[in-house]
Design a protein around this motif. Structure first.
Motif, PDB file in Angstrom:
ATOM      1  N   VAL A  47     -12.147  -0.681   1.160  1.00  0.00           N
ATOM      2  CA  VAL A  47     -11.054   0.289   1.108  1.00  0.00           C
ATOM      3  C   VAL A  47     -10.113  -0.143  -0.013  1.00  0.00           C
ATOM      4  CG1 VAL A  47      -9.282   1.521   2.424  1.00  0.00           C
ATOM      5  CG2 VAL A  47     -11.242   0.529   3.628  1.00  0.00           C
ATOM      6  N   PRO A  48     -10.420   0.240  -1.257  1.00  0.00           N
ATOM      7  CA  PRO A  48      -9.591  -0.197  -2.385  1.00  0.00           C
ATOM      8  C   PRO A  48      -8.111   0.133  -2.183  1.00  0.00           C
ATOM      9  CG  PRO A  48     -11.573   0.904  -3.151  1.00  0.00           C
ATOM     10  CD  PRO A  48     -11.516   1.105  -1.655  1.00  0.00           C
ATOM     11  N   GLY A  49      -7.255  -0.843  -2.500  1.00  0.00           N
ATOM     12  CA  GLY A  49      -5.815  -0.659  -2.395  1.00  0.00           C
ATOM     13  C   GLY A  49      -5.236  -0.970  -1.025  1.00  0.00           C
ATOM     14  N   LYS A  50      -6.098  -1.306  -0.054  1.00  0.00           N
ATOM     15  CA  LYS A  50      -5.630  -1.625   1.295  1.00  0.00           C
ATOM     16  C   LYS A  50      -5.917  -3.089   1.615  1.00  0.00           C
ATOM     17  CE  LYS A  50      -4.337   2.484   2.811  1.00  0.00           C
ATOM     18  NZ  LYS A  50      -2.991   2.789   3.289  1.00  0.00           N
ATOM     19  N   SER A  51      -5.070  -3.665   2.452  1.00  0.00           N
ATOM     20  CA  SER A  51      -5.247  -5.040   2.911  1.00  0.00           C
ATOM     21  C   SER A  51      -5.065  -5.102   4.417  1.00  0.00           C
ATOM     22  CB  SER A  51      -4.220  -5.977   2.259  1.00  0.00           C
ATOM     23  OG  SER A  51      -4.522  -6.174   0.908  1.00  0.00           O
ATOM     24  N   MET A  52      -5.627  -6.159   5.010  1.00  0.00           N
ATOM     25  CA  MET A  52      -5.397  -6.469   6.415  1.00  0.00           C
ATOM     26  C   MET A  52      -4.515  -7.709   6.446  1.00  0.00           C
ATOM     27  SD  MET A  52      -8.016  -7.444   9.490  1.00  0.00           S
ATOM     28  CE  MET A  52      -8.770  -5.832   9.507  1.00  0.00           C
ATOM     29  N   ARG A  53      -3.433  -7.634   7.208  1.00  0.00           N
ATOM     30  CA  ARG A  53      -2.529  -8.772   7.327  1.00  0.00           C
ATOM     31  C   ARG A  53      -2.263  -9.040   8.800  1.00  0.00           C
ATOM     32  NH1 ARG A  53       0.652  -6.287   2.564  1.00  0.00           N
ATOM     33  NH2 ARG A  53      -0.459  -7.263   0.843  1.00  0.00           N
ATOM     34  N   GLY A  54      -2.243 -10.312   9.149  1.00  0.00           N
ATOM     35  CA  GLY A  54      -1.923 -10.722  10.503  1.00  0.00           C
ATOM     36  C   GLY A  54      -0.583 -11.429  10.520  1.00  0.00           C
ATOM     37  N   VAL A  55       0.265 -11.050  11.458  1.00  0.00           N
ATOM     38  CA  VAL A  55       1.613 -11.606  11.568  1.00  0.00           C
ATOM     39  C   VAL A  55       1.828 -12.104  12.997  1.00  0.00           C
ATOM     40  CG1 VAL A  55       4.067 -11.024  11.469  1.00  0.00           C
ATOM     41  CG2 VAL A  55       2.504 -10.056   9.789  1.00  0.00           C
ATOM     42  N   LEU A  56       2.261 -13.361  13.123  1.00  0.00           N
ATOM     43  CA  LEU A  56       2.666 -13.899  14.427  1.00  0.00           C
ATOM     44  C   LEU A  56       4.170 -13.717  14.572  1.00  0.00           C
ATOM     45  CD1 LEU A  56       0.761 -17.296  14.799  1.00  0.00           C
ATOM     46  CD2 LEU A  56       0.455 -15.216  16.143  1.00  0.00           C
ATOM     47  N   PRO A  71       6.298  -0.627   6.392  1.00  0.00           N
ATOM     48  CA  PRO A  71       5.992   0.227   5.241  1.00  0.00           C
ATOM     49  C   PRO A  71       5.350   1.550   5.674  1.00  0.00           C
ATOM     50  CG  PRO A  71       5.257  -2.011   4.829  1.00  0.00           C
ATOM     51  CD  PRO A  71       5.686  -1.952   6.275  1.00  0.00           C
ATOM     52  N   GLU A  72       5.596   2.589   4.910  1.00  0.00           N
ATOM     53  CA  GLU A  72       5.057   3.915   5.224  1.00  0.00           C
ATOM     54  C   GLU A  72       3.536   3.920   5.300  1.00  0.00           C
ATOM     55  OE1 GLU A  72       6.421   6.945   6.076  1.00  0.00           O
ATOM     56  OE2 GLU A  72       8.301   5.845   6.269  1.00  0.00           O
ATOM     57  N   SER A  73       2.874   2.946   4.694  1.00  0.00           N
ATOM     58  CA  SER A  73       1.413   2.900   4.703  1.00  0.00           C
ATOM     59  C   SER A  73       0.848   2.159   5.912  1.00  0.00           C
ATOM     60  CB  SER A  73       0.907   2.209   3.435  1.00  0.00           C
ATOM     61  OG  SER A  73       1.233   0.826   3.456  1.00  0.00           O
ATOM     62  N   PHE A 129      -1.928  -5.647  10.666  1.00  0.00           N
ATOM     63  CA  PHE A 129      -1.567  -4.509   9.826  1.00  0.00           C
ATOM     64  C   PHE A 129      -2.747  -4.104   8.956  1.00  0.00           C
ATOM     65  CE2 PHE A 129       2.431  -6.424  10.773  1.00  0.00           C
ATOM     66  CZ  PHE A 129       3.451  -5.553  10.475  1.00  0.00           C
ATOM     67  N   VAL A 130      -2.950  -2.804   8.799  1.00  0.00           N
ATOM     68  CA  VAL A 130      -3.724  -2.265   7.686  1.00  0.00           C
ATOM     69  C   VAL A 130      -2.678  -1.548   6.851  1.00  0.00           C
ATOM     70  CG1 VAL A 130      -5.532  -0.678   6.946  1.00  0.00           C
ATOM     71  CG2 VAL A 130      -5.840  -2.051   9.020  1.00  0.00           C
ATOM     72  N   VAL A 131      -2.520  -2.008   5.613  1.00  0.00           N
ATOM     73  CA  VAL A 131      -1.373  -1.605   4.804  1.00  0.00           C
ATOM     74  C   VAL A 131      -1.769  -1.551   3.336  1.00  0.00           C
ATOM     75  CG1 VAL A 131      -0.553  -3.997   4.568  1.00  0.00           C
ATOM     76  CG2 VAL A 131       1.097  -2.143   4.479  1.00  0.00           C
ATOM     77  N   ASP A 132      -1.018  -0.784   2.540  1.00  0.00           N
ATOM     78  CA  ASP A 132      -1.240  -0.799   1.098  1.00  0.00           C
ATOM     79  C   ASP A 132      -1.061  -2.227   0.600  1.00  0.00           C
ATOM     80  OD1 ASP A 132      -1.655   1.934   1.044  1.00  0.00           O
ATOM     81  OD2 ASP A 132       0.324   2.417   0.192  1.00  0.00           O
ATOM     82  N   THR A 133      -1.963  -2.692  -0.232  1.00  0.00           N
ATOM     83  CA  THR A 133      -1.918  -4.058  -0.750  1.00  0.00           C
ATOM     84  C   THR A 133      -0.602  -4.344  -1.464  1.00  0.00           C
ATOM     85  OG1 THR A 133      -4.314  -4.101  -0.912  1.00  0.00           O
ATOM     86  CG2 THR A 133      -3.122  -5.696  -2.257  1.00  0.00           C
ATOM     87  N   ASP A 134      -0.027  -3.348  -2.124  1.00  0.00           N
ATOM     88  CA  ASP A 134       1.231  -3.540  -2.852  1.00  0.00           C
ATOM     89  C   ASP A 134       2.448  -3.669  -1.945  1.00  0.00           C
ATOM     90  OD1 ASP A 134      -0.187  -3.411  -5.222  1.00  0.00           O
ATOM     91  OD2 ASP A 134       0.284  -1.303  -5.586  1.00  0.00           O
ATOM     92  N   ASP A 135       2.337  -3.300  -0.674  1.00  0.00           N
ATOM     93  CA  ASP A 135       3.459  -3.428   0.259  1.00  0.00           C
ATOM     94  C   ASP A 135       3.543  -4.879   0.723  1.00  0.00           C
ATOM     95  OD1 ASP A 135       4.246  -0.766   0.185  1.00  0.00           O
ATOM     96  OD2 ASP A 135       2.935  -0.197   1.852  1.00  0.00           O
TER      97      ASP A 135
END
Length: 144
Positions: A47-56, A71-73, A129-135
């Protein structure tokens, strides 16, 4: 899609067992959400432009996070790892989630209540999170 779900499940297992390194990125000192720690950040190759981030998110007994948005994304899947957490998204009911329980937040949602349900025990949650990589700012304060 199945690979993404498997990745999120593997991430949950790693974090729950403490296998994720503590030297990952941390929230900035000037950010009011000091109880938030980024523990996983990986671009999604399919999924170009998207990232997965984990936050505790760690809550001391009786503590809470300020009202916030993301973020809106951002699509978020949150799971309580320890203790119990009261949560209110948008104008929904304030709900108490216990260890093993989860909820989702969608782009544009407002997280009005996020607090430890106990005055004596700590609580911890994992937000994936699944979010825009730039966010890069994942938790943003907002005023009512």
């Amino acid at each position: 899609m199945q690979r993404t779900i498997l990745s999120a499940t593997a991430l949950l297992a790693l974090i729950a067992t403490g296998a994720v390194a503590d030297d990952q990125k941390h929230a900035t000192a000037e950010q009011p959400f000091k109880n938030v720690k980024l523990v996983y950040d990986h671009p999604l190759p399919n999924v170009p432009g998207k990232s997965m981030r984990g936050v505790l998110v760690d809550y001391e007994p009786g503590s809470s996070s300020p009202a916030h948005l993301h973020p809106e994304s951002a699509f978020i899947y949150a799971t309580v790892l320890e203790g119990a957490i009261k949560s209110q998204v948008n104008d929904g009911p304030v709900t108490t989630y216990r260890a093993g329980e989860s909820w989702s937040e969608y782009p544009g949602d407002r997280h009005r209540v996020s607090q430890n349900a106990s005055e004596t025990e700590p609580a911890r949650l994992l937000a994936v999170f699944v979010v825009d990589t730039d966010d890069t700012d994942l938790v943003l304060p907002f005023e009512e």
